[in-house]
Design a protein around this motif. Structure first.
Motif, PDB file in Angstrom:
ATOM      1  N   UNK A  87       0.799  -1.229   0.000  1.00 39.28           N
ATOM      2  CA  UNK A  87       0.000   0.000   0.000  1.00 39.28           C
ATOM      3  C   UNK A  87       0.827   1.272   0.000  1.00 39.28           C
ATOM      4  N   UNK A  89       3.015   2.542  -2.167  1.00 41.64           N
ATOM      5  CA  UNK A  89       2.963   3.290  -3.423  1.00 41.64           C
ATOM      6  C   UNK A  89       1.585   3.912  -3.666  1.00 41.64           C
ATOM      7  N   UNK A  90       0.498   3.113  -3.609  1.00 42.81           N
ATOM      8  CA  UNK A  90      -0.807   3.751  -3.816  1.00 42.81           C
ATOM      9  C   UNK A  90      -1.109   4.867  -2.817  1.00 42.81           C
ATOM     10  N   UNK A  91      -0.711   4.683  -1.559  1.00 39.87           N
ATOM     11  CA  UNK A  91      -0.993   5.726  -0.578  1.00 39.87           C
ATOM     12  C   UNK A  91      -0.223   7.007  -0.882  1.00 39.87           C
ATOM     13  N   UNK A  93       0.796   7.904  -3.759  1.00 45.00           N
ATOM     14  CA  UNK A  93       0.208   8.449  -4.979  1.00 45.00           C
ATOM     15  C   UNK A  93      -1.111   9.162  -4.725  1.00 45.00           C
ATOM     16  N   UNK A  94      -1.880   8.693  -3.714  1.00 41.24           N
ATOM     17  CA  UNK A  94      -3.150   9.350  -3.385  1.00 41.24           C
ATOM     18  C   UNK A  94      -2.908  10.830  -3.139  1.00 41.24           C
ATOM     19  N   UNK A  95      -1.871  11.125  -2.355  1.00 40.67           N
ATOM     20  CA  UNK A  95      -1.581  12.519  -2.040  1.00 40.67           C
ATOM     21  C   UNK A  95      -0.962  13.242  -3.213  1.00 40.67           C
ATOM     22  N   UNK A  97      -1.107  12.625  -6.437  1.00 41.08           N
ATOM     23  CA  UNK A  97      -2.062  12.873  -7.508  1.00 41.08           C
ATOM     24  C   UNK A  97      -3.234  13.718  -7.024  1.00 41.08           C
ATOM     25  N   UNK A  98      -3.443  13.742  -5.712  1.00 36.78           N
ATOM     26  CA  UNK A  98      -4.523  14.555  -5.161  1.00 36.78           C
ATOM     27  C   UNK A  98      -4.121  16.019  -5.008  1.00 36.78           C
ATOM     28  N   UNK A 100      -1.623  17.434  -3.284  1.00 37.81           N
ATOM     29  CA  UNK A 100      -1.156  17.913  -1.984  1.00 37.81           C
ATOM     30  C   UNK A 100       0.176  18.643  -2.145  1.00 37.81           C
ATOM     31  N   UNK A 113       9.676   2.887  -2.373  1.00 34.29           N
ATOM     32  CA  UNK A 113       8.419   3.333  -2.991  1.00 34.29           C
ATOM     33  C   UNK A 113       8.435   4.828  -3.253  1.00 34.29           C
ATOM     34  N   UNK A 120       8.450   9.403 -10.814  1.00 30.70           N
ATOM     35  CA  UNK A 120       7.329   9.426 -11.751  1.00 30.70           C
ATOM     36  C   UNK A 120       6.590  10.760 -11.723  1.00 30.70           C
TER      37      UNK A 120
ATOM     38  N   UNK B  54      -5.517   5.345 -12.482  1.00 33.67           N
ATOM     39  CA  UNK B  54      -4.539   4.828 -11.526  1.00 33.67           C
ATOM     40  C   UNK B  54      -5.219   3.969 -10.462  1.00 33.67           C
ATOM     41  N   UNK B  58      -4.716  -0.030  -9.852  1.00 36.91           N
ATOM     42  CA  UNK B  58      -4.236  -0.566  -8.578  1.00 36.91           C
ATOM     43  C   UNK B  58      -5.261  -1.516  -7.965  1.00 36.91           C
ATOM     44  N   UNK B 193       0.891   4.839 -14.302  1.00 36.63           N
ATOM     45  CA  UNK B 193       1.868   4.147 -13.470  1.00 36.63           C
ATOM     46  C   UNK B 193       1.283   3.177 -12.449  1.00 36.63           C
ATOM     47  N   UNK B 195       0.459  -0.471 -11.177  1.00 33.38           N
ATOM     48  CA  UNK B 195       1.319  -1.631 -11.413  1.00 33.38           C
ATOM     49  C   UNK B 195       0.551  -2.774 -12.080  1.00 33.38           C
ATOM     50  N   UNK B 316      -9.085   8.614   2.952  1.00 30.61           N
ATOM     51  CA  UNK B 316      -8.595   9.820   2.295  1.00 30.61           C
ATOM     52  C   UNK B 316      -9.716  10.841   2.117  1.00 30.61           C
TER      53      UNK B 316
END
Lengths: 344, 359
Positions: A87, A89-91, A93-95, A97-98, A100, A113, A120, B54, B58, B193, B195, B316
């Motif tokens: 988790x 990487x996705x976590x 990325x949440x910020x 891409x969000x 922040x 990560x 990226x 994305x 995921x 990106x 995975x 979130x």
């Protein structure tokens, strides 16, 4: 049939009542925020490692720091806990891409990560504690844990009655071996005859493991344990608390933050405090001021990045504290060089 | 097509759906009790999964290993065995794939990647085969053996990673050779990106294989016969012992493949586990939600994976702690397991329908 109809009607009604109540609840915090006098509307996010935000250790002090940033500047702060390593990487990325303004990663574990995410998303700003991520848009904050651990090693060597001291590490990674090496060196500096028992729990999120290890150590005659194991250390404290209640005289030396505030000064001899909170506040405010640059910084004794807890004087006599100050001065002046890893 | 429709006969489709709805309602009530807004929470769950490519990618990544461990549990279930050891087989598959991925060098990707996948599947199968063998030869309960082997697998693979594959100063192995990777770079780029990897496709093929093997082949018929009544199967001249070993072996292959995909497609390295990853245990729930049918298992994994990957979206977007989503998942499983409750609630509907038919 009729009964069920009735029952579902009642359920539906009560649901709508509760829902209505909820709607009101929601308005309140929004109103408060508006009157709070916001200075910035930037958003800062933080991703914990698997220890979680209530690890009573560095995740928690990072989060407390962000909460106080929120109080000072009005920035919006949130965190995401990582249940497992997939988790991270996705976590992050949440910020990112969000949108922040800054994304924190707390812990060595997130290094790889964060590197991927940072490369990226070259426009995003990120910061990490305890790991060095070599990307221009990441601020890496590491600490000279060995220097602070040396000082608590001095305290332990002076305070032990049995001549046996324990060290519990989370996992054998560079951060934790710095704790271990510094601690062992500190003990040896005072009294080379004292035996330090070093054990790695292999996990930062297993209080049960910590309890078992602590129990074995105390049974072996160890009377002071220094732990550098995140939430695993909670188990060490629990074991010590149980034993102190039974009249045994055992101590734990806390880590990362002043853990006597959490576990009480009946078991907490002192704590090796890491300035995670100060670092988190500083970097976060740099982003808010627009002075964020990225790069890496290592905070040691001379920057007050590490040190012993202010409340240490409750259990540690003044002459020992004076000795600690002496060593501290010697480390800062460079007279003593504290090793960063154990000699094999 | 008609046959396909028959698989999802009304009853077996409606009960999971109603159970899911009940689970969501219970979750909503708990969120209300905790002072969170369930509508905002569910909508942010939804948007974090389907809102952008994305998140969607995921989620597929999250679903893939769940399909595999779900199939593993479901397959053994059909043969009358409870494979609670999918977790261990998954870990062994992971480790085998890592070893082949790191230590074998100089092969073209076209051979190396399949080799690593096969190694993962095979070792998972053999690991489960131990369980089957002990059950067949000595009558040892498969639940006990396989749950014990979970721990053996966990510490065994930690030992291997720590002593033979370790990246100096880290808690993980070296990276696998690029030739062993099954990541779909182009698709990942398209998906912002996320995975993405080939394992997802293989997982769906595995489900098709499961269906064809179990219901269209003689061997599958024997497996099901043994599952229904071993004594009758033996009386009919089937070799029960061989079928038990076979069922566990194939079940383990599914779980092992799931582990291999995770290494070769997602991480490209293996970490030293501090605790069980839990994918194998989730597979039990997935298989139950899917009524131990391969296509049901895909749906179950989709639901489970969506909820899991959306849970970070919930915290979130709505500040709901991820524990709540585990409660939602838990209550869905509860309602599926306690089918009686769902049937009882649906009974008036059925009665009504029957009356209409009479008229």
């Amino acid at each position: 049939m009729k009964k069920i109809l009735k029952a579902s009607l009642v359920l539906g009604l009560s649901l709508s009542v509760v829902l209505a109540g909820c709607g009101k609840n929601e308005e309140k915090p929004a109103g408060e925020a508006a009157t709070g006098g916001a200075k910035t509307d930037m958003k800062i996010g933080m991703v914990t490692d698997v220890g979680g935000v209530n690890d009573k250790s560095f995740n928690q002090s990072a989060w407390e720091a962000l909460t106080s940033v929120k109080k000072d500047t009005g920035a919006e702060v949130t965190y995401l806990q990582s249940k497992d390593k997939t988790e991270y990487t996705p976590n992050l990325n949440k910020y990112v891409k969000g949108g922040y303004a800054l994304t924190w990663g707390i812990g060595f574990d997130l290094g790889a990560d964060m590197k991927t995410v940072a490369d990226q998303n070259p426009d995003a700003k990120l910061a990490i504690i305890d790991a060095v991520v070599d990307s221009p848009n990441v601020q890496s904050v590491t600490f000279s844990e060995h220097e602070g651990s040396f000082l608590v090693g001095v305290v332990a060597a002076k305070m032990t009655k049995t001549g046996k001291i324990g060290f519990v590490g989370g996992a054998e990674i560079p951060v934790i071996t710095r704790f271990q090496a510094g601690f062992n060196a500190g003990v040896a500096a005072v009294n080379p005859d004292i035996k330090v028992k070093n054990v790695y729990a292999g996990a930062f999120d297993k209080p049960d493991q910590g309890k078992v290890i602590a129990s074995t150590m105390y049974n072996d005659g160890v009377d002071i344990i220094f732990h550098a194991s995140g939430a695993t250390g909670t188990g060490v404290f629990n074991e010590a608390t149980a034993r102190v209640k039974n009249g045994e005289k055992v101590w734990v030396i806390g880590v990362d933050k002043d853990q006597s505030l959490e576990f009480g000064d009946k078991v907490t001899l002192t704590s090796m405090v890491k300035g995670v909170d100060a670092a988190v506040q500083k970097v976060s405010k740099e982003v808010i001021d627009g002075t964020f640059k990225g790069g890496k910084v290592e905070l040691g004794l001379k920057d007050d990045g590490v040190g012993i807890a202010k409340t240490s004087d409750r259990n540690v006599p003044a002459d020992v504290l004076a000795l600690v100050e002496e060593y501290k001065a010697k480390i800062i002046s460079g007279e003593i060089k504290v090793p960063q890893d154990m000699k094999k | 097509m008609n046959k396909l429709m028959k698989i999802f006969t009304l009853d077996s489709l409606i009960i999971p759906v109603v159970a899911v709805i009940f689970g969501l309602i219970v979750g909503a009530l708990i969120m209300l009790a905790g002072g969170y807004d369930p509508i905002l929470a569910y909508s942010s769950l939804f948007s974090s999964v389907f809102g952008d490519s994305y998140g969607f990618g995921e989620t597929i990544r999250e679903i893939t290993p769940l399909i595999m461990t779900g199939l593993a549990v479901a397959f053994a279930f059909r043969a009358g065995l409870f494979n609670i050891g999918a977790e261990g087989q998954y870990i062994i598959g992971m480790t085998a794939a890592t070893i082949v991925g790191i230590k074998v060098t100089g092969l073209p990707a076209l051979i190396h990647a399949p080799l690593a996948i096969i190694a993962g599947g095979l070792c998972g199968g053999l690991w489960a085969g131990i369980v089957g063998y002990l059950k067949a030869k000595r009558g040892v309960n498969e639940v006990i053996v396989s749950i014990m082997l979970n721990w053996t697998a966990l510490y065994f693979s930690n030992y291997i990673v720590r002593n033979f594959l370790l990246l100096e100063g880290q808690q993980k192995s070296l990276d696998i050779q690029p030739t062993a990777s099954i990541s779909l770079g182009g698709l990942s780029m398209l998906m912002d990106n996320a995975r993405m990897h080939m394992g997802t496709l293989i997982a769906i093929l595995a489900a098709v294989f499961f269906y064809v093997y179990m219901w269209k082949s003689k061997q599958g018929y024997e497996l099901r016969a043994v599952g229904h009544n071993p004594n009758a199967a033996e009386y009919a001249g089937m070799n029960v012992k061989r079928n038990i070993v076979k069922a566990m072996f194939i079940s383990g292959i599914f779980a092992g493949l799931g582990g291999a995909f995770q290494v070769l497609g997602v991480f490209h390295y293996q970490t030293i586990f501090t605790g069980s990853p839990g994918v194998g245990f989730d597979g039990i729930a997935v298989a139950l939600i899917g009524m131990t049918h391969p296509f049901g298992t895909i749906l179950g994994a989709t639901l489970f994976g969506t909820l899991t990957s959306g849970s970070s979206g919930m915290s979130f977007g709505a500040g709901v702690p991820p524990e709540i989503i585990r409660i939602v998942i838990g209550s869905i499983i509860f309602f599926i397991a306690a089918q009686g409750i769902v049937r009882w609630v649906l009974k008036p509907l059925y009665l009504k329908r029957k009356k209409e038919k009479v008229l």
